[in-house]
Each structure stands twice: as C-alpha cells, then as structure tokens.
Scaffold this active site. Structure first.
Site, PDB file in Angstrom:
ATOM      1  N   THR A 137       0.823  -1.210   0.000  1.00  0.00           N
ATOM      2  CA  THR A 137       0.000   0.000   0.000  1.00  0.00           C
ATOM      3  C   THR A 137       0.859   1.264   0.000  1.00  0.00           C
ATOM      4  OG1 THR A 137      -1.488   1.277   1.423  1.00  0.00           O
ATOM      5  CG2 THR A 137      -0.085  -0.296   2.531  1.00  0.00           C
ATOM      6  N   ASP A 138       0.281   2.342  -0.493  1.00  0.00           N
ATOM      7  CA  ASP A 138       0.996   3.631  -0.427  1.00  0.00           C
ATOM      8  C   ASP A 138       0.996   4.191   1.002  1.00  0.00           C
ATOM      9  OD1 ASP A 138      -1.681   4.364  -0.212  1.00  0.00           O
ATOM     10  OD2 ASP A 138      -1.636   5.832  -1.845  1.00  0.00           O
ATOM     11  N   GLU A 139       0.220   3.566   1.893  1.00  0.00           N
ATOM     12  CA  GLU A 139       0.151   4.087   3.271  1.00  0.00           C
ATOM     13  C   GLU A 139       1.473   3.927   4.020  1.00  0.00           C
ATOM     14  OE1 GLU A 139      -3.492   3.225   5.356  1.00  0.00           O
ATOM     15  OE2 GLU A 139      -4.588   3.021   3.485  1.00  0.00           O
ATOM     16  N   TYR A 162      -1.695  -0.723  10.924  1.00  0.00           N
ATOM     17  CA  TYR A 162      -1.818  -1.376   9.610  1.00  0.00           C
ATOM     18  C   TYR A 162      -0.642  -1.004   8.718  1.00  0.00           C
ATOM     19  CZ  TYR A 162      -3.168  -1.850   4.705  1.00  0.00           C
ATOM     20  OH  TYR A 162      -3.166  -2.124   3.346  1.00  0.00           O
ATOM     21  N   SER A 165       2.653  -2.352   9.818  1.00  0.00           N
ATOM     22  CA  SER A 165       2.830  -3.799   9.570  1.00  0.00           C
ATOM     23  C   SER A 165       3.093  -4.066   8.093  1.00  0.00           C
ATOM     24  CB  SER A 165       1.607  -4.582  10.073  1.00  0.00           C
ATOM     25  OG  SER A 165       0.470  -4.307   9.279  1.00  0.00           O
ATOM     26  N   LYS A 166       2.468  -3.295   7.222  1.00  0.00           N
ATOM     27  CA  LYS A 166       2.743  -3.462   5.788  1.00  0.00           C
ATOM     28  C   LYS A 166       4.166  -2.990   5.468  1.00  0.00           C
ATOM     29  CE  LYS A 166       0.318  -4.721   2.894  1.00  0.00           C
ATOM     30  NZ  LYS A 166      -0.010  -6.081   2.379  1.00  0.00           N
TER      31      LYS A 166
END
Ligand code: NAD
Ligand code: TYD
Length: 357
Positions: A137-139, A162, A165-166
């Site tokens: 993800t871009d997050e 989240y 963790s990614k």
C-alpha cells in the site's frame, strides 16, 4: 517452450484478491490456486464464477502455517506467487493491532521462507521464470501535505498499526530478495474501490448506508484526500508487473483520481438520489454526520505512477466517475452478497462447504 503460468494467490477470497483471481482466469493458459484463511473479510461468493473452472482451485489455509504452505508449494508448484493475504483495515488495526502483526509481518516472513525453500530446489529453467510479487500500500509512506506525490524512493513513514505492519512486510520481502536471491517485486498502490469490497471501508460503507437511508459518518471535516483506483485496473496492473516487471523493483500504482472524503460521499449520494431515489429522503447528503476524527489520520495520499505506466504500458481504464457508477450499480444489483457478508451466514456456509479441505 514457455511454461504456462501457475499462480499461487494468497488472500484470493478478499476484495482485491478475488478480482485478481477472476482476471487471471480470463487467460486460458493460467492455472490459479487461491490460498486463503477465510477471515471475516473473505467471501467465496465473490468467486462463484470461478468455481467450475478446472484451472481454479481453492485451499483454505493460513500463511502463518509453514506446513500448509510447504504442502501447497510442493503440490501446486507455482511459477508465480501474488501475495495479497493481509489484515487490511486501518480502523481495525487501531482497535486490535496484534492480528496485523501476526498476519502481515509474521505471516509474510513465513511465506517468504517457504517460497525461498521451494525456489532453491527448482530446476534452473523454472527458477528463471519464478516471481514473488508482494502487494502493498501507499500508506507505508505516511501522509502528504497539499503538494507532492509518492515516488518509489519516498522514505517510509507509516502512521497506523496497519501501515506499519505493511511497511515491515515490504522490508522483509526486499531482504529476502537481496539476501537469498528470491526474485521479488513490490507494488504499492493507492485506495482501491469496486465490487466485492467488505462494507467497512469508506466507499462500500457509504453506498450501503446511503441506499438504506442510514447515517453517513465522515471523520473530522471530510477534508482528507485519497487517490482512488478501480480494483480491476489494479488486478490488471499486478499481473502485468508479475510477468513483465524487473526483479527487485518497486512499482507504484495509482488512479490519479484525488478526491476529498466529503467529495466522495457527496458524489455517492447524488448518484444514488438519481438512480435509486429513497422514498423518504430527497437529498441523501442530509445523512452526512461529521464524527470524531480517526487518530493518526493521514491527510493525503497521492501516487506518481508515471514510471509504472511508461515501463509497463499499464494505465487505468476507469475514471473515478465511471468506476464509481459501476461500483454503485454492482452493490444495488447484489443484495445477496451484501446480506451474506453482513449476516455472517456465508461464514457458516463456508464452514459446511470447505471444512474438509
Ligand atoms: P481484504 O481484507 O479484502 O482481503 C484479505 C484476504 O486475506 C481475505 O480473504 C482474508 O481471508 C485473507 N487473509 C487474512 N489473513 C490471512 C492469513 N493469515 N492467511 C491467509 N489468508 C489471510 O483485503 P484487500 O483490500 O483485498 O487487500 C489485499 C491486499 O492489498 C492487502 O495486502 C492490502 O494490504 C493490499 N492493499 C489494499 C488496498 C485497498 O484499498 N483495499 C490498497 C493498497 C494495498
Ligand atoms: P478507508 O476506506 O478505511 O481506507 P484507508 O484508511 O486505508 O485510506 O478510509 C478512506 C478514508 O475515508 C479515510 O480518510 C478515512 C475516511 N473514512 C470516513 O471518513 N468515514 C468512515 O466511516 C470510514 C470507514 C472512513
């Protein structure tokens, strides 16, 4: 002779994973094994169109279970791994971060180790074509201000459990590439929307609540900005990257469709008012309720995907306007899917139908 792709998709019963599985099966050369633990976010009804396809199989299993993964690698012998299995909802990660650490960090580490063992024992020709694509993800890049775009070399700065963790899983994947020679690729994409998305995320939540005349909870002032990508465009990008991307590289995927949350919710309301008027509510925007903001709420995400577009010739087919109309239509036309997700009946159905696998 080129080897026919055999694609192991983790998390293939989820929102993006099911779109990826459907997309892969459109190619008559491709075989797919969907490995999914069937958490609350999974719904095998999203894959009903694939069930009878002899090139598709489903295996219930957890990426934290090395024995189950080992069995899948040795029996299915994948040429590609598309890794999508994850806990994916920011708000849930604020309430219960542990599951995110277990699946996204530990699970990815276990999957990498099993993929490495499998890869190292492949004949040379099969090693050359093997690819492991990690879907992220871009997050992981954190929040942007009003200006600028995420680039592949933007420093990591995650805000939520989240995204942290990614971020950890992205680092693990790159480390397995550099240290052990596993042919990995990483993709980081913007917010997806489309059919079969669990109605806890912004767009499906607002569509279903607005349709039913329920309140529309907008965090803060609704000024936060997301870059929206139609899920089928994402699925096409992923398979393009897995086949044609350069090993070790990071690919950014975005829709170039930035909108404030308030704009998204208002657009949903006006489309619904036009195509499915509510008997008692003439203007569904009246249902909008500004609620307490999410802690650590990233202000803006926006992706520069020009490098991916130029190198791989991929671009989104849907604009936000066309994709959103399709998505709303899909939710209106599929009340059974929604009901099964909400009632939990599908979970019991899965237990009865898949407990033996
Ligand atoms: P989702 O929550 O809809 O689906 C996740 C799937 O993974 C579910 O089917 C679930 O059963 C499965 N799963 C969860 N834990 C598992 C485990 N331990 N073992 C095996 N399977 C497990 O998620 P999604 O929105 O489809 O996202 C898919 C991937 O794409 C995730 O890795 C996510 O981080 C990434 N991503 C999503 C978005 C988005 O907007 N949805 C954006 C960027 C990246
Ligand atoms: P979401 O769909 O949870 O995706 P993400 O947090 O991964 O971007 O949320 C998208 C945006 O919508 C985000 O800025 C939070 C906001 N939001 C609301 O305002 N109300 C809601 O009920 C939800 C679920 C999200």
């Amino acid at each position: 002779m080129p080897i026919s792709p055999r694609v192991l998709v983790t998390g293939g019963a989820g929102f993006i994973g099911s779109s990826v599985v459907r997309h892969l099966l459109e190619d008559p050369q491709v075989e797919v094994l969907n490995f999914d633990a069937l958490t609350y976010a999974a719904n095998l009804q999203s894959l009903q169109s694939c069930e009878a396809n002899p090139r598709y199989r489903f295996q219930r299993g957890n990426i934290c279970n090395p024995e189950a993964l080992r069995e899948v690698f040795s029996s299915f012998r994948p040429s590609h791994v598309l890794h999508l299995a994850a806990e994916s909802h920011v708000d849930r990660s604020l309430h219960g971060p542990q599951a995110f650490i277990e699946t996204n960090v530990m699970g990815t580490g276990i999957l990498l180790q099993e993929a490495r063992d499998y890869f190292q024992n492949l004949p040379t020709a099969e090693q050359e074509s093997f690819r492991f694509l990690h879907v992220s993800t871009d997050e992981v890049f954190g929040s942007l201000g009003a200006e600028g775009f995420f680039q592949p070399d933007t420093p990591y700065d995650p805000s939520s459990p989240y995204s942290a963790s990614k971020a950890a899983s992205d680092h693990l994947v790159r480390a397995w590439g550099r240290s052990f020679g596993l042919p990995v690729l990483v993709s980081n994409c913007s917010n997806n929307y489309g059919p079969c998305q669990f109605p806890e995320k912004l767009i499906p939540l607002m569509i279903t609540n607005a349709f039913e005349g329920k309140k529309l909870p907008v965090y803060g002032k609704g000024e936060n900005i997301r870059d929206w990508l139609y899920v089928e465009d994402h699925a096409r990008a992923l398979w393009t990257i897995a086949r044609h991307g350069q090993v070790g590289k990071t690919y950014l995927i975005g829709g170039e469709e930035e909108h404030t949350n308030l704009d998204v919710v208002q657009t949903i309301c006006s489309i619904l008012d036009a195509i499915a008027p509510h008997p008692d509510i003439s203007n569904r925007c009246d249902l909008i309720e500004f609620v307490t903001d999410r802690p650590g709420h990233d202000f803006r995400y926006a992706i520069d995907s020009s490098a991916t577009r130029e190198e791989l010739g991929w671009k989104p087919a849907e604009s936000f306007e066309t994709g959103l109309k399709k998505t709303i239509r899909w939710y209106l036309d599929n009340p059974d899917w929604l009901e099964s997700v909400r009632s939990g009946a599908y979970r019991q159905w899965m237990e009865e139908n898949y407990a033996w696998r």
